[in-house]
Design a protein around this motif. Structure first.
Motif, PDB file in Angstrom:
ATOM      1  N   UNK A  29      75.861 -80.011  66.432  1.00  0.00           N
ATOM      2  CA  UNK A  29      77.077 -80.732  66.029  1.00  0.00           C
ATOM      3  C   UNK A  29      77.702 -81.406  67.247  1.00  0.00           C
ATOM      4  N   UNK A  30      77.670 -80.710  68.378  1.00  0.00           N
ATOM      5  CA  UNK A  30      78.225 -81.285  69.610  1.00  0.00           C
ATOM      6  C   UNK A  30      77.439 -82.531  70.014  1.00  0.00           C
ATOM      7  N   UNK A  31      76.112 -82.411  69.955  1.00  0.00           N
ATOM      8  CA  UNK A  31      75.270 -83.560  70.303  1.00  0.00           C
ATOM      9  C   UNK A  31      75.625 -84.777  69.464  1.00  0.00           C
ATOM     10  N   UNK A  32      75.739 -84.546  68.169  1.00  0.00           N
ATOM     11  CA  UNK A  32      76.075 -85.657  67.270  1.00  0.00           C
ATOM     12  C   UNK A  32      77.426 -86.254  67.637  1.00  0.00           C
ATOM     13  N   UNK A  33      78.392 -85.401  67.884  1.00  0.00           N
ATOM     14  CA  UNK A  33      79.734 -85.877  68.230  1.00  0.00           C
ATOM     15  C   UNK A  33      79.682 -86.708  69.513  1.00  0.00           C
ATOM     16  N   UNK A  34      78.843 -86.295  70.459  1.00  0.00           N
ATOM     17  CA  UNK A  34      78.736 -87.018  71.720  1.00  0.00           C
ATOM     18  C   UNK A  34      78.029 -88.353  71.531  1.00  0.00           C
ATOM     19  N   UNK A  35      76.971 -88.340  70.744  1.00  0.00           N
ATOM     20  CA  UNK A  35      76.247 -89.591  70.494  1.00  0.00           C
ATOM     21  C   UNK A  35      77.117 -90.600  69.766  1.00  0.00           C
ATOM     22  N   UNK A  36      77.942 -90.069  68.870  1.00  0.00           N
ATOM     23  CA  UNK A  36      78.788 -90.976  68.087  1.00  0.00           C
ATOM     24  C   UNK A  36      80.122 -91.255  68.774  1.00  0.00           C
ATOM     25  N   UNK A  37      80.263 -90.772  69.991  1.00  0.00           N
ATOM     26  CA  UNK A  37      81.518 -90.937  70.744  1.00  0.00           C
ATOM     27  C   UNK A  37      82.733 -90.416  69.993  1.00  0.00           C
ATOM     28  N   UNK A  38      82.525 -89.334  69.254  1.00  0.00           N
ATOM     29  CA  UNK A  38      83.667 -88.716  68.564  1.00  0.00           C
ATOM     30  C   UNK A  38      84.539 -87.958  69.558  1.00  0.00           C
ATOM     31  N   UNK A  39      83.936 -87.504  70.657  1.00  0.00           N
ATOM     32  CA  UNK A  39      84.709 -86.994  71.795  1.00  0.00           C
ATOM     33  C   UNK A  39      84.196 -87.728  73.040  1.00  0.00           C
TER      34      UNK A  39
END
Ligand code: GLV
Ligand code: GLV
Length: 331
Positions: A250-260
């Motif tokens: 989930x963290x990886x996805x958030x990072x790839x999508x620039x959610x954080x």
């Protein structure tokens, strides 16, 4: 008969010396510079009264049974103790020790803050850039980061390490502190203007979220899809606790999508593997907004010597019916 002690990996000499100084102890140590093969471990611990284990050794029922009924203490050379089956230890009357101490809290807090600063000011990225010969001329917008000063730090778990971090952040960098914990710490609230809030509030309001909880069934995947979505787009996540506290995918996805904005990690869900799913197209190692380090937050000479001393004192304490400095309370 001498009491047999086995140390599962080479640790700082001070701890080994303390154990060897006990005339009634017969101390053995696995000295090869590798993780002890499981089969060797199970053979070596046979008949042991005390085991000094490192955090990568699973101390489960198989290991406890292999050691046999002499075993009275498993002293972990770590603050964490998620590698030890506490329930099984209790059933067998085996005490479990960990190694919390001021030196470790300070070292981990320092490292956590170093990660926070490095991520914020893009130090690792900048180093790489400069080494690659990309620095050609001063540029007004080159490697812009963000100030740490006066920002909000969310500390998840205000234990000894969380507290040491809070002191640095509040006093050294004028940060506002939000924290979650089972207990309210009125003294810290007063001294550092820290505020206890629900996790959701902490995630929504913090510019930096730093994790300092032990790995327990209740903290596994504490930070998952939902929690990452609560964080600000400009926020950073720092984990120097235990990998599985974060749902890494989930963290990886958030990072790839620039959610954080980014992350700094010293621990991993499938440690020592850096990405759990190596076939996944998302990879931590490919992200420039992430700092990854090899579980070294407590790796200072001072902290590791102190850990060796505490682990040795735990063994001596239990086997000689004296006070042991850091036994884990097993519910
Ligand atoms: C290191 O991660 C420790 O628990 O001491
Ligand atoms: C930067 O080097 C400055 O002088 O502002």
């Amino acid at each position: 008969m001498k009491k047999k002690i086995f140390i599962t990996r080479n640790i700082p000499a001070v701890g080994v010396k303390m154990l060897k100084a006990q005339k009634d102890f017969d101390v053995h140590i696995y000295r090869r510079d590798e993780k002890i093969p499981r089969k060797t471990l199970l053979q070596k611990i046979k008949g042991c009264h005390g085991i000094l284990s490192i955090l990568t050794e699973k101390m489960d029922t198989q290991a406890m049974d292999a050691a046999g009924p002499n075993l009275k203490i498993i002293a972990n050379y770590a603050v964490g103790f998620d590698n030890i089956d506490l329930k099984a230890a209790k059933e067998r009357g085996i005490a479990v020790g960990n190694a919390p101490c001021d030196e470790v809290s300070e070292a981990v807090a320092e490292f956590t803050f170093a990660l926070l600063l490095a991520r914020s000011r893009r130090i690792v990225e900048s180093d790489k850039y400069t080494r690659l010969g990309k620095y050609e001329e001063w540029h007004p917008l080159l490697m812009l980061g963000r100030d740490v000063y006066a920002k909000t730090l969310g500390i998840v778990g205000l234990g000894r390490i969380g507290q040491a971090l809070c002191q640095r952040a509040a006093k050294g960098f004028g940060m506002k502190i939000l924290y979650t914990d089972m207990r309210q710490n009125k003294e810290f609230e007063k001294e550092y203007k820290a505020k206890k809030v629900p996790l959701a509030t902490l995630l929504k309001k913090s510019d930096y979220v730093s994790l300092h909880v032990p790995l327990l069934p209740s903290t596994r995947h504490l930070i998952g899809v939902k929690q990452l979505k609560m964080m600000k787009k400009t926020a950073y996540l720092i984990n120097t606790a235990r990998g599985p506290v974060v749902h890494e995918k989930a963290l990886l996805k958030a990072l790839y999508k620039n959610e954080i904005a980014g992350a700094a990690l010293d621990v991993y869900e499938c440690e020592p593997t850096i990405d759990c799913d190596l076939t996944d197209r998302y990879e931590l190692r490919k992200l420039s907004n992430v700092i990854i380090t090899p579980h070294i937050a407590s790796a200072t000479i001072e902290a590791r010597d102190a850990m060796a001393r505490v682990a040795a004192e735990n063994i001596i304490g239990v086997l000689k019916n004296r006070k042991a400095p850091a036994l884990v309370k097993i519910k």
